[in-house]
Design an enzyme around this catalytic site. Structure first.
Site, PDB file in Angstrom:
ATOM      1  N   PRO A 172     -57.314  -1.828 -35.579  1.00 17.86           N
ATOM      2  CA  PRO A 172     -58.291  -2.897 -35.813  1.00 17.86           C
ATOM      3  C   PRO A 172     -57.564  -4.237 -35.990  1.00 17.86           C
ATOM      4  O   PRO A 172     -56.614  -4.330 -36.766  1.00 17.86           O
ATOM      5  CB  PRO A 172     -58.988  -2.474 -37.108  1.00 17.86           C
ATOM      6  CG  PRO A 172     -58.710  -1.008 -37.233  1.00 17.86           C
ATOM      7  CD  PRO A 172     -57.366  -0.790 -36.629  1.00 17.86           C
TER       8      PRO A 172
ATOM      9  N   CYS B  42     -58.503  -8.128 -36.799  1.00 18.33           N
ATOM     10  CA  CYS B  42     -59.530  -9.106 -37.151  1.00 18.33           C
ATOM     11  C   CYS B  42     -59.415 -10.337 -36.265  1.00 18.33           C
ATOM     12  O   CYS B  42     -58.322 -10.885 -36.095  1.00 18.33           O
ATOM     13  CB  CYS B  42     -59.408  -9.500 -38.613  1.00 18.33           C
ATOM     14  SG  CYS B  42     -59.932  -8.210 -39.768  1.00 18.33           S
TER      15      CYS B  42
ATOM     16  N   ALA C  56     -62.164  -4.549 -38.276  1.00 22.39           N
ATOM     17  CA  ALA C  56     -62.897  -4.255 -39.509  1.00 22.39           C
ATOM     18  C   ALA C  56     -64.290  -4.864 -39.414  1.00 22.39           C
ATOM     19  O   ALA C  56     -64.448  -6.080 -39.339  1.00 22.39           O
ATOM     20  CB  ALA C  56     -62.147  -4.819 -40.710  1.00 22.39           C
TER      21      ALA C  56
ATOM     22  N   GLN D  14     -63.677   0.354 -37.059  1.00 20.31           N
ATOM     23  CA  GLN D  14     -63.295   0.464 -38.463  1.00 20.31           C
ATOM     24  C   GLN D  14     -64.451  -0.016 -39.337  1.00 20.31           C
ATOM     25  O   GLN D  14     -64.912  -1.153 -39.209  1.00 20.31           O
ATOM     26  CB  GLN D  14     -62.045  -0.371 -38.754  1.00 20.31           C
ATOM     27  CG  GLN D  14     -61.493  -0.160 -40.158  1.00 20.31           C
ATOM     28  CD  GLN D  14     -60.257  -0.990 -40.417  1.00 20.31           C
ATOM     29  OE1 GLN D  14     -60.325  -2.218 -40.445  1.00 20.31           O
ATOM     30  NE2 GLN D  14     -59.125  -0.333 -40.612  1.00 20.31           N
TER      31      GLN D  14
ATOM     32  N   TYR E 165     -58.685  -3.966 -49.648  1.00 17.72           N
ATOM     33  CA  TYR E 165     -60.135  -4.106 -49.584  1.00 17.72           C
ATOM     34  C   TYR E 165     -60.795  -3.087 -50.516  1.00 17.72           C
ATOM     35  O   TYR E 165     -60.119  -2.402 -51.265  1.00 17.72           O
ATOM     36  CB  TYR E 165     -60.588  -4.033 -48.124  1.00 17.72           C
ATOM     37  CG  TYR E 165     -60.007  -5.185 -47.315  1.00 17.72           C
ATOM     38  CD1 TYR E 165     -60.235  -6.504 -47.706  1.00 17.72           C
ATOM     39  CD2 TYR E 165     -59.192  -4.958 -46.216  1.00 17.72           C
ATOM     40  CE1 TYR E 165     -59.678  -7.566 -47.008  1.00 17.72           C
ATOM     41  CE2 TYR E 165     -58.629  -6.026 -45.513  1.00 17.72           C
ATOM     42  CZ  TYR E 165     -58.872  -7.323 -45.921  1.00 17.72           C
ATOM     43  OH  TYR E 165     -58.314  -8.368 -45.252  1.00 17.72           O
TER      44      TYR E 165
ATOM     45  N   ARG F  34     -57.832   4.754 -42.861  1.00 12.20           N
ATOM     46  CA  ARG F  34     -56.623   3.920 -42.940  1.00 12.20           C
ATOM     47  C   ARG F  34     -56.255   3.729 -44.407  1.00 12.20           C
ATOM     48  O   ARG F  34     -57.078   3.301 -45.221  1.00 12.20           O
ATOM     49  CB  ARG F  34     -56.817   2.567 -42.267  1.00 12.20           C
ATOM     50  CG  ARG F  34     -55.653   1.615 -42.539  1.00 12.20           C
ATOM     51  CD  ARG F  34     -55.633   0.390 -41.644  1.00 12.20           C
ATOM     52  NE  ARG F  34     -54.766   0.627 -40.488  1.00 12.20           N
ATOM     53  CZ  ARG F  34     -54.288  -0.345 -39.708  1.00 12.20           C
ATOM     54  NH1 ARG F  34     -54.599  -1.606 -39.936  1.00 12.20           N
ATOM     55  NH2 ARG F  34     -53.507  -0.059 -38.681  1.00 12.20           N
TER      56      ARG F  34
ATOM     57  N   GLY G 250     -50.379  -3.527 -32.837  1.00 13.81           N
ATOM     58  CA  GLY G 250     -51.277  -4.653 -32.952  1.00 13.81           C
ATOM     59  C   GLY G 250     -50.768  -5.892 -32.251  1.00 13.81           C
ATOM     60  O   GLY G 250     -51.203  -6.239 -31.155  1.00 13.81           O
TER      61      GLY G 250
END
Length: 365
Positions: free
Chosen positions: A23, A25, A59, A101, A184, A232, A325
């Site tokens: 993922p 962002c 996400a 995600q 998070y 994750r 990534g």
């Protein structure tokens, strides 16, 4: 025979190789409605065209207040799901699997997007921000203080994850990943540095893991027995007395029993201004530790940048897959290039691009 290009099966899903997109962002929803658009189609679609086995969308919040910023994607309503369905359909045309995600940012929500604005940190209500929530009323660094969640509110969030998972499945996603990393909300419950609760969601490791295990059970019930569910983790807070790889391994074992299938191992994000020892593959030892200690499948992430490095991680058994990534953002065709460098003949080069293969064109990558 390259280990990196061997298929892997997770429940009923077979993924064509072990090069996956994590993922990433994008903070690109300028309409602030959580609906993905053409940018997300091009961004994710390019990596599917480039040979990735699995592409996991960024996400995506399960409730509006769970967004990191007001320009995040979401999966809390049907309009968002319909927009994701278009993107998923294209990923599938390229032979890749598609995941999403599921996320709630907790105390790290309601911040200014990472780029495009002069302001940083918490967004005030006057600017469109909102009150954040967490395990306890402990702020992240200089961010605005959150409110500790009451037990009825926890149940609402668990239900929101389950509903988002069901919505994701209907949109065509092949799997969901529960975000329990990077400081998070779920990570905030897991870590004793951010969870100061004294009820059944705080204190012991069993209690701090309760929210995650409830989410996994609810998601598993929502998506059925054949559908893959990933988690994750951040394997370390990089802070004394915080979350670490030993706790990660224990909870990964419990999570597998609750219905999770594979664990994507990252690190950090829960404590501000800690020193993270960056270097090539710096998080791979965490993945290997969780894999060997808990006897669960894992994927490794973190400064994996070359085909040879990725091949070694998988062939040596340190991880079952790798997630790239920044390397994929620099080169969306990383997987096709890796095959060329490792001497692997693929049958899923896009036909429109075959004339660009070094073996065909007589050139180099």
């Amino acid at each position: 025979m390259s280990a990196l290009f061997q298929p892997i099966t997770v429940r009923s899903l077979t993924i064509r190789n072990r090069i996956w997109v994590p993922p990433l962002c994008q903070y690109a929803v300028t309409k602030k409605d959580g609906v993905p658009h053409d940018w997300h189609l091009a961004h994710l679609g390019a990596m599917a065209m480039g040979g990735a086995g699995l592409v996991i969308a960024e996400a995506s919040a399960v409730v509006p207040d769970g967004r990191i910023s007001d320009e995040d994607t979401g999966i809390w309503n049907g309009q968002q799901a319909a927009a994701w369905a278009r993107i998923v359909a294209f990923i599938h045309t390229q032979g890749a699997a598609a995941g999403i995600q599921l996320a709630h940012a907790g105390r790290k929500a309601s911040v200014w997007p990472e780029w495009g604005h002069e302001q940083h940190g918490s967004m005030a209500p006057a600017d469109g921000g909102w009150q954040t929530v967490s395990a306890s009323d402990v702020a992240f660094g200089e961010y605005a203080a959150p409110e500790g969640l009451e037990r009825p509110d926890i149940a609402v969030i668990v239900h929101a994850f389950a509903e988002a998972a069901a919505r994701s499945k209907r949109a065509g996603f092949d799997l969901v990943e529960i975000h329990a990393a990077h400081g998070y909300l779920v990570h905030q419950f897991l870590s004793p540095l951010s969870n100061l609760r004294t009820d059944e969601y705080g204190g012991s490791l069993e209690n701090r893991a309760r929210l995650l295990l409830e989410i996994i059970a609810a998601v598993r019930d929502a998506v059925g027995d054949d559908y893959p569910v990933l988690v994750r983790f951040s394997a370390s807070d990089y802070a004394e007395g915080g979350w670490d790889e030993e706790q990660t391994a224990v909870v990964a074992g419990w999570a597998q029993q609750a219905g999770a299938d594979l664990f994507d191992i990252s690190s950090g994000g829960n404590i501000a201004k800690v020193r993270i020892p960056l270097g090539p593959g710096y998080q791979v030892p965490f993945a290997e530790y969780v894999k060997t200690t808990a006897a669960v499948p894992v994927a490794a992430v973190g400064l994996i940048t070359t085909p040879q490095q990725a091949e070694e991680i998988v062939s040596s058994g340190q991880a079952d897959a790798v997630l790239l990534g920044r390397a994929m953002m620099r080169d969306p065709h990383f997987a096709l290039r890796a095959a060329e460098e490792l001497g692997v003949e693929l049958d899923y080069w896009p036909p429109q691009y075959v004339r660009a293969k070094p073996a065909v064109s007589g050139g180099s990558w």
